[in-house]
Design a protein around this motif. Structure first.
Motif, PDB file in Angstrom:
ATOM      1  N   GLY A   9       8.037  32.474 -13.965  1.00 20.92           N
ATOM      2  CA  GLY A   9       8.952  33.584 -13.688  1.00 20.92           C
ATOM      3  C   GLY A   9      10.302  33.155 -13.137  1.00 20.92           C
ATOM      4  N   ASP A  38       0.393  36.177 -17.295  1.00 21.07           N
ATOM      5  CA  ASP A  38       0.629  37.289 -16.352  1.00 21.07           C
ATOM      6  C   ASP A  38       0.746  38.613 -17.103  1.00 21.07           C
ATOM      7  OD1 ASP A  38       1.075  35.132 -14.714  1.00 21.07           O
ATOM      8  OD2 ASP A  38       3.037  35.787 -13.991  1.00 21.07           O
ATOM      9  N   PRO A  49       5.908  39.967 -17.995  1.00 24.23           N
ATOM     10  CA  PRO A  49       6.885  39.787 -16.917  1.00 24.23           C
ATOM     11  C   PRO A  49       7.652  38.463 -16.982  1.00 24.23           C
ATOM     12  CG  PRO A  49       4.806  40.584 -16.042  1.00 24.23           C
ATOM     13  CD  PRO A  49       4.566  40.197 -17.464  1.00 24.23           C
ATOM     14  N   ASP A  50       6.948  37.362 -17.280  1.00 26.78           N
ATOM     15  CA  ASP A  50       7.667  36.080 -17.252  1.00 26.78           C
ATOM     16  C   ASP A  50       8.622  35.955 -18.437  1.00 26.78           C
ATOM     17  OD1 ASP A  50       6.419  35.521 -14.896  1.00 26.78           O
ATOM     18  OD2 ASP A  50       5.155  33.906 -15.648  1.00 26.78           O
ATOM     19  N   ASP A  52      10.131  38.373 -19.888  1.00 25.92           N
ATOM     20  CA  ASP A  52      11.276  39.251 -19.632  1.00 25.92           C
ATOM     21  C   ASP A  52      12.181  38.689 -18.545  1.00 25.92           C
ATOM     22  OD1 ASP A  52      10.368  40.868 -21.603  1.00 25.92           O
ATOM     23  OD2 ASP A  52       9.458  42.358 -20.287  1.00 25.92           O
ATOM     24  N   TRP A  89       2.729  51.717  -9.020  1.00 24.82           N
ATOM     25  CA  TRP A  89       2.633  50.480  -8.234  1.00 24.82           C
ATOM     26  C   TRP A  89       3.425  49.342  -8.833  1.00 24.82           C
ATOM     27  CZ3 TRP A  89       0.336  46.120 -10.501  1.00 24.82           C
ATOM     28  CH2 TRP A  89      -0.360  46.344 -11.681  1.00 24.82           C
ATOM     29  N   PHE A  90       3.641  49.363 -10.138  1.00 25.09           N
ATOM     30  CA  PHE A  90       4.382  48.273 -10.788  1.00 25.09           C
ATOM     31  C   PHE A  90       5.747  48.829 -11.183  1.00 25.09           C
ATOM     32  CE2 PHE A  90       5.345  45.131 -14.108  1.00 25.09           C
ATOM     33  CZ  PHE A  90       5.001  43.960 -13.444  1.00 25.09           C
ATOM     34  N   LEU A  91       6.802  48.280 -10.604  1.00 27.85           N
ATOM     35  CA  LEU A  91       8.137  48.882 -10.729  1.00 27.85           C
ATOM     36  C   LEU A  91       8.766  48.620 -12.102  1.00 27.85           C
ATOM     37  CD1 LEU A  91       9.553  48.200  -7.148  1.00 27.85           C
ATOM     38  CD2 LEU A  91       8.571  50.303  -8.074  1.00 27.85           C
ATOM     39  N   LEU A  92       8.433  49.482 -13.040  1.00 29.32           N
ATOM     40  CA  LEU A  92       9.051  49.394 -14.368  1.00 29.32           C
ATOM     41  C   LEU A  92      10.281  50.292 -14.369  1.00 29.32           C
ATOM     42  CD1 LEU A  92       6.006  49.579 -16.817  1.00 29.32           C
ATOM     43  CD2 LEU A  92       7.335  47.566 -16.134  1.00 29.32           C
ATOM     44  N   ASP A  96      14.383  48.682 -18.312  1.00 27.96           N
ATOM     45  CA  ASP A  96      13.344  47.692 -18.632  1.00 27.96           C
ATOM     46  C   ASP A  96      12.338  48.302 -19.619  1.00 27.96           C
ATOM     47  OD1 ASP A  96      11.828  45.336 -18.389  1.00 27.96           O
ATOM     48  OD2 ASP A  96      10.732  46.069 -16.648  1.00 27.96           O
ATOM     49  N   PHE A 151      -4.234  39.452 -12.585  1.00 28.03           N
ATOM     50  CA  PHE A 151      -3.128  38.802 -11.877  1.00 28.03           C
ATOM     51  C   PHE A 151      -2.161  39.774 -11.199  1.00 28.03           C
ATOM     52  CE2 PHE A 151       1.061  36.902 -11.442  1.00 28.03           C
ATOM     53  CZ  PHE A 151       0.752  35.837 -10.621  1.00 28.03           C
ATOM     54  N   GLN A 152      -1.678  40.786 -11.920  1.00 34.42           N
ATOM     55  CA  GLN A 152      -0.669  41.686 -11.319  1.00 34.42           C
ATOM     56  C   GLN A 152      -1.285  42.583 -10.248  1.00 34.42           C
ATOM     57  OE1 GLN A 152       2.405  41.103 -11.716  1.00 34.42           O
ATOM     58  NE2 GLN A 152       2.470  39.959 -13.633  1.00 34.42           N
ATOM     59  N   PHE A 155      -1.076  40.164  -7.447  1.00 31.36           N
ATOM     60  CA  PHE A 155       0.283  39.740  -7.103  1.00 31.36           C
ATOM     61  C   PHE A 155       1.132  40.908  -6.597  1.00 31.36           C
ATOM     62  CE2 PHE A 155       4.594  38.275  -7.902  1.00 31.36           C
ATOM     63  CZ  PHE A 155       4.532  36.937  -7.587  1.00 31.36           C
ATOM     64  N   VAL A 156       1.118  42.002  -7.336  1.00 27.21           N
ATOM     65  CA  VAL A 156       2.005  43.127  -7.003  1.00 27.21           C
ATOM     66  C   VAL A 156       1.248  44.215  -6.237  1.00 27.21           C
ATOM     67  CG1 VAL A 156       3.459  44.971  -7.959  1.00 27.21           C
ATOM     68  CG2 VAL A 156       3.546  42.671  -8.942  1.00 27.21           C
ATOM     69  N   SER A 201       1.617  29.689 -12.995  1.00 22.62           N
ATOM     70  CA  SER A 201       2.724  29.866 -13.948  1.00 22.62           C
ATOM     71  C   SER A 201       2.705  28.753 -14.987  1.00 22.62           C
ATOM     72  CB  SER A 201       4.069  29.895 -13.212  1.00 22.62           C
ATOM     73  OG  SER A 201       4.145  31.036 -12.391  1.00 22.62           O
TER      74      SER A 201
HETATM   75  N1  FO1 Z   1       7.128  41.884  -9.073  1.00 25.41           N
HETATM   76  C1  FO1 Z   1       6.837  42.536  -7.924  1.00 25.41           C
HETATM   77  O1  FO1 Z   1       6.627  41.885  -6.904  1.00 25.41           O
HETATM   78  N2  FO1 Z   1       6.763  43.920  -7.897  1.00 25.41           N
HETATM   79  C2  FO1 Z   1       6.991  44.691  -8.980  1.00 25.41           C
HETATM   80  O2  FO1 Z   1       6.897  45.917  -8.919  1.00 25.41           O
HETATM   81  C3  FO1 Z   1       7.362  44.006 -10.201  1.00 25.41           C
HETATM   82  C4  FO1 Z   1       7.676  44.706 -11.350  1.00 25.41           C
HETATM   83  C5  FO1 Z   1       8.113  43.992 -12.493  1.00 25.41           C
HETATM   84  C6  FO1 Z   1       8.493  44.691 -13.635  1.00 25.41           C
HETATM   85  C7  FO1 Z   1       8.900  44.004 -14.757  1.00 25.41           C
HETATM   86  C8  FO1 Z   1       8.909  42.602 -14.749  1.00 25.41           C
HETATM   87  O3  FO1 Z   1       9.311  41.942 -15.846  1.00 25.41           O
HETATM   88  C9  FO1 Z   1       8.533  41.896 -13.623  1.00 25.41           C
HETATM   89  C10 FO1 Z   1       8.128  42.580 -12.482  1.00 25.41           C
HETATM   90  N3  FO1 Z   1       7.727  41.912 -11.328  1.00 25.41           N
HETATM   91  C11 FO1 Z   1       7.399  42.584 -10.185  1.00 25.41           C
HETATM   92  C12 FO1 Z   1       7.676  40.447 -11.299  1.00 25.41           C
HETATM   93  C13 FO1 Z   1       6.337  39.887 -11.771  1.00 25.41           C
HETATM   94  O4  FO1 Z   1       5.220  40.603 -11.432  1.00 25.41           O
HETATM   95  C14 FO1 Z   1       6.122  38.470 -11.211  1.00 25.41           C
HETATM   96  O5  FO1 Z   1       7.323  37.849 -10.879  1.00 25.41           O
HETATM   97  C15 FO1 Z   1       5.477  37.544 -12.171  1.00 25.41           C
HETATM   98  O6  FO1 Z   1       4.425  38.047 -12.905  1.00 25.41           O
HETATM   99  C16 FO1 Z   1       5.074  36.237 -11.465  1.00 25.41           C
HETATM  100  O7  FO1 Z   1       5.608  35.207 -12.197  1.00 25.41           O
END
Ligand code: FO1
Length: 320
Positions: A9, A38, A49-50, A52, A89-92, A96, A151-152, A155-156, A201
């Motif tokens: 990431g 992830d 996520p990675d 993107d 919970w997951f900030l989309l 995005d 994982f998420q 992690f999140v 990662s």
């Molecule tokens: N990381 C967070 O800590 N909180 C989030 O709500 C979050 C949302 C998110 C949305 C899109 C995206 O591409 C990445 C996002 N991430 C978020 C980062 C991601 O979960 C982590 O950085 C990786 O998966 C770890 O490498």
């Protein structure tokens, strides 16, 4: 010069951006091989996520505060989902979500992730090749005292608060590095393992059947940049994970994970006393300012990493 970078990431994305900038000067080419373990499904969309994070960073669109997501993002869609009683919970972000919609449409139509990613990257004007590690799905599962967590979820949703008992990459046995990944690694003149979490990662990329062999057969010098500086992770839970799983929480601990795979380690000056321990593993060491505080640091570190790799290539006399 052709460079292949292995990245997760935010840390990986930042060094990849520096590599792209420094290669542009000499007309070089960068391929970034990105972790996809992830990735997960949410509200019918495939979230990567990675991929993107690297894509937005290389397009100059990333949120500079978080490193993930888009700059200037809004969250109206999530607010409406919350009105329906969904847990946001997951900030989309709203913008995005456009990426996830287009990706989902193409994937559900039968296209491979590599093809879809290349299309998205082209449309955002990326100069480098953005390569998912595999087209087959792999899912990291974190085993904790509370049970296995996706994982998420770990992690999140649960904020990395659980002790990590084990890490599993579900589906890894059936996954393979893609043809594009194989070509990028075997044709590279330098391979860079970015300062990403070595366990979750870069771990999945290196765990792909055939990946370690691909790297050892590649003639390019291989250099890893430590994501651990002064016994702490630059970002995320890598330090706690290394500790829980019995690794030393240091640049040397990271070097041991990459033992037999890389020719050189880039460590921070703060860890220069670790040079002999890392050299004992058969690696050359470059101690420099390995923390990227902003874009000028990314380019400077990338230059140093490539310069270091070039000396290794020469020292080995064109390894094959
Ligand atoms: N990381 C967070 O800590 N909180 C989030 O709500 C979050 C949302 C998110 C949305 C899109 C995206 O591409 C990445 C996002 N991430 C978020 C980062 C991601 O979960 C982590 O950085 C990786 O998966 C770890 O490498």
């Amino acid at each position: 010069m052709k460079v292949a970078a292995l990245a997760g990431g935010v840390g990986g994305a930042r060094l990849a951006a520096g590599l792209e900038d420094s290669l542009q000067i000499g007309g070089g080419e960068l391929s970034v091989v990105v972790n996809t373990a992830d990735d997960f499904d949410l509200w019918g969309l495939r979230i990567c996520p990675d991929l993107d994070t690297v894509m937005y960073t290389l397009a100059g669109l990333e949120n500079p505060d978080t490193g993930w997501g888009l700059a200037g993002e809004t969250f109206a869609t999530l607010e409406m989902l919350a009105s329906y009683g969904e847990d946001p919970w997951f900030l989309l972000g709203d913008r995005d979500l456009a990426t996830h919609l287009l990706r989902a449409e193409r994937l559900w139509g039968g296209a491979a992730l590599t093809e879809v990613t290349a299309d998205l990257a082209r449309r955002l004007g990326l100069r480098s090749q953005l390569l998912p590690m595999s087209d087959e799905p792999v899912g990291t599962v974190i085993h904790t005292p509370e049970g296995p967590l996706e994982f998420q979820e770990y992690f999140v949703r649960r904020g990395q608060r659980d002790a990590v008992l084990a890490v599993e990459f579900r589906g890894i046995g059936e996954a393979r590095p893609t043809a594009a990944v194989r070509e990028a690694v075997s044709g590279a003149e330098a391979v860079v393992l970015c300062p990403s979490n070595p366990l979750v990662s870069l771990g999945p990329i290196l765990a792909l059947p055939g990946m370690r062999e691909l790297l050892s057969e590649a003639s390019a010098p291989k250099v890893a940049v430590s994501p651990i500086v002064g016994g702490r992770a630059l970002k995320g839970p890598a330090d706690r994970m290394l500790y829980s799983l019995g690794h030393e929480v240091s640049a040397t601990g990271v070097a041991r994970i990459y033992g037999g795979l890389v020719d050189g380690m880039v460590i921070d000056r703060a860890d220069r006393d670790e040079r002999p321990a890392i050299e004992d593993l058969g690696m050359e060491v470059l101690a420099t300012d390995a923390v990227m505080h902003g874009p000028p640091d990314r380019a400077r570190l990338a230059e140093e990493v490539l310069g270091f790799a070039a000396t290794l290539g020469r020292a080995e006399g064109g390894r094959g």
